[in-house]
Write an enzyme that holds these catalytic residues in place. Structure first.
Site, PDB file in Angstrom:
ATOM      1  NE  ARG A  28      -3.527   2.670   0.521  1.00 28.44           N
ATOM      2  CZ  ARG A  28      -3.112   3.931   0.481  1.00 28.44           C
ATOM      3  NH1 ARG A  28      -1.840   4.207   0.197  1.00 28.44           N
ATOM      4  NH2 ARG A  28      -3.939   4.928   0.729  1.00 28.44           N
ATOM      5  CE  LYS A  29       5.841   0.968  -3.403  1.00 22.65           C
ATOM      6  NZ  LYS A  29       5.047  -0.109  -4.065  1.00 22.65           N
ATOM      7  CG  PHE A  30      -0.335   3.133   4.537  1.00 21.12           C
ATOM      8  CD1 PHE A  30      -1.642   3.569   4.365  1.00 21.12           C
ATOM      9  CD2 PHE A  30      -0.111   1.777   4.710  1.00 21.12           C
ATOM     10  CE1 PHE A  30      -2.701   2.673   4.371  1.00 21.12           C
ATOM     11  CE2 PHE A  30      -1.160   0.872   4.721  1.00 21.12           C
ATOM     12  CZ  PHE A  30      -2.456   1.317   4.548  1.00 21.12           C
TER      13      PHE A  30
ATOM     14  CB  ILE B 215      -0.502  12.977   9.291  1.00 17.37           C
ATOM     15  CG1 ILE B 215      -1.999  13.065   8.938  1.00 17.37           C
ATOM     16  CG2 ILE B 215       0.271  14.146   8.699  1.00 17.37           C
ATOM     17  CD1 ILE B 215      -2.710  14.225   9.594  1.00 17.37           C
TER      18      ILE B 215
END
Length: 264
Positions: free
Chosen positions: A92-94, A97
């Site tokens: 997902r490569k968040f 914040i």
């Protein structure tokens, strides 16, 4: 770089996710992660069932699936994971914040925290991203979850190097149990401070050197000898003209032999 065996590392690892993964790698004699970027649930499930015997980990980009549903996609995917004994990594490569990623991970259409054993995040927003994702996991499921930090990428011109990479390593140190390792091109150290990070490396190919969109491939021997624990292979397994069964065993064998060589 760790020269300990996967089994030895599993016995001592503080993360239940990492320990489970290392054990199944030892049992199945595979360090292959299949990256399957396809558009439909049918394509995904068919490929997963074919490649399942050869892999320790399945990497998904679940938002590519045009007909995604929890019942239609996730449930049969989890059944295949049980059938073939592999784990699931949603790539997902968040990169937001803490509060935002907490919601992105647990809520929305995909509800990733419910079904993905492992996910990943960029370090660009700071250590709050780790805290937010961990809270989401704890509030969503009783099953253990693990996070990989993106320390380095395999694409040409990537900005993830030098001080950025080192900063990401420092963020990983903030949570020994939840952060299980890195997406990286080499060993990230940490053993002298008591960390045993799993290194997963994309951009691995036995045949091609790259593509027209900036991907750069390295050989299996090269990535494992420089510290990679898990090789991530995509199109090399299922691109047009390739037999996934043949390629699955080919990459599994190459990855395992490179690992055995490293442990000698």
């Amino acid at each position: 770089m760790s020269v300990a065996t996967y089994q030895e590392r599993a016995a001592k690892h503080p993360s239940p996710v990492a320990s489970k993964l290392l054990n199944l790698m030892h049992e199945k004699k595979t360090n292959l992660c299949a990256s399957l970027d396809v558009n439909t649930t049918e394509e995904l499930l068919k490929l997963v069932d074919t490649l399942g015997p050869y892999i320790c980990l399945l990497k998904t980009h679940i938002d590519i699936i045009s007909d995604f549903s929890i019942d239609g996609t996730v449930k049969p995917l989890k059944e295949l994971a049980k059938k073939h004994n592999f784990m699931i990594f949603e790539d997902r490569k968040f990169a937001d914040i803490g509060n935002t990623v907490k919601l992105q991970y647990s809520s929305g259409v995909y509800r990733i925290a419910e079904w993905a054993d492992i996910t990943n995040a960029h370090g660009v927003t700071g250590a709050g991203i780790v805290t937010g994702l961990k809270q989401a996991a704890q509030e969503t499921t009783n099953e253990p979850r693990g996070l990989l930090m993106l320390a380095e990428l395999s694409s040409k011109g990537s900005l993830a190097h030098g001080e950025y990479t080192q900063g990401t390593v420092e963020i990983a140190k903030t949570d020994k149990d939840f952060v299980i390792g890195f997406i990286a091109q080499r060993d990230m150290g940490g053993r002298e401070e008591g960390y045993d990070w799993l290194i997963m490396t994309p951009g691995v190919g036995l045949d091609d050197k790259g593509d027209a969109l900036g991907q750069q491939y390295r050989t299996v021997d090269e990535v494992v000898s420089t510290g990679s624990d898990i090789i991530i292979v995509g199109r090399g397994l299922f691109a047009k003209g390739r037999d996934p069964r043949v390629e699955g065993e080919r990459y599994r064998k190459a990855g395992w032999e490179a690992y055995e060589k490293r442990c000698q």
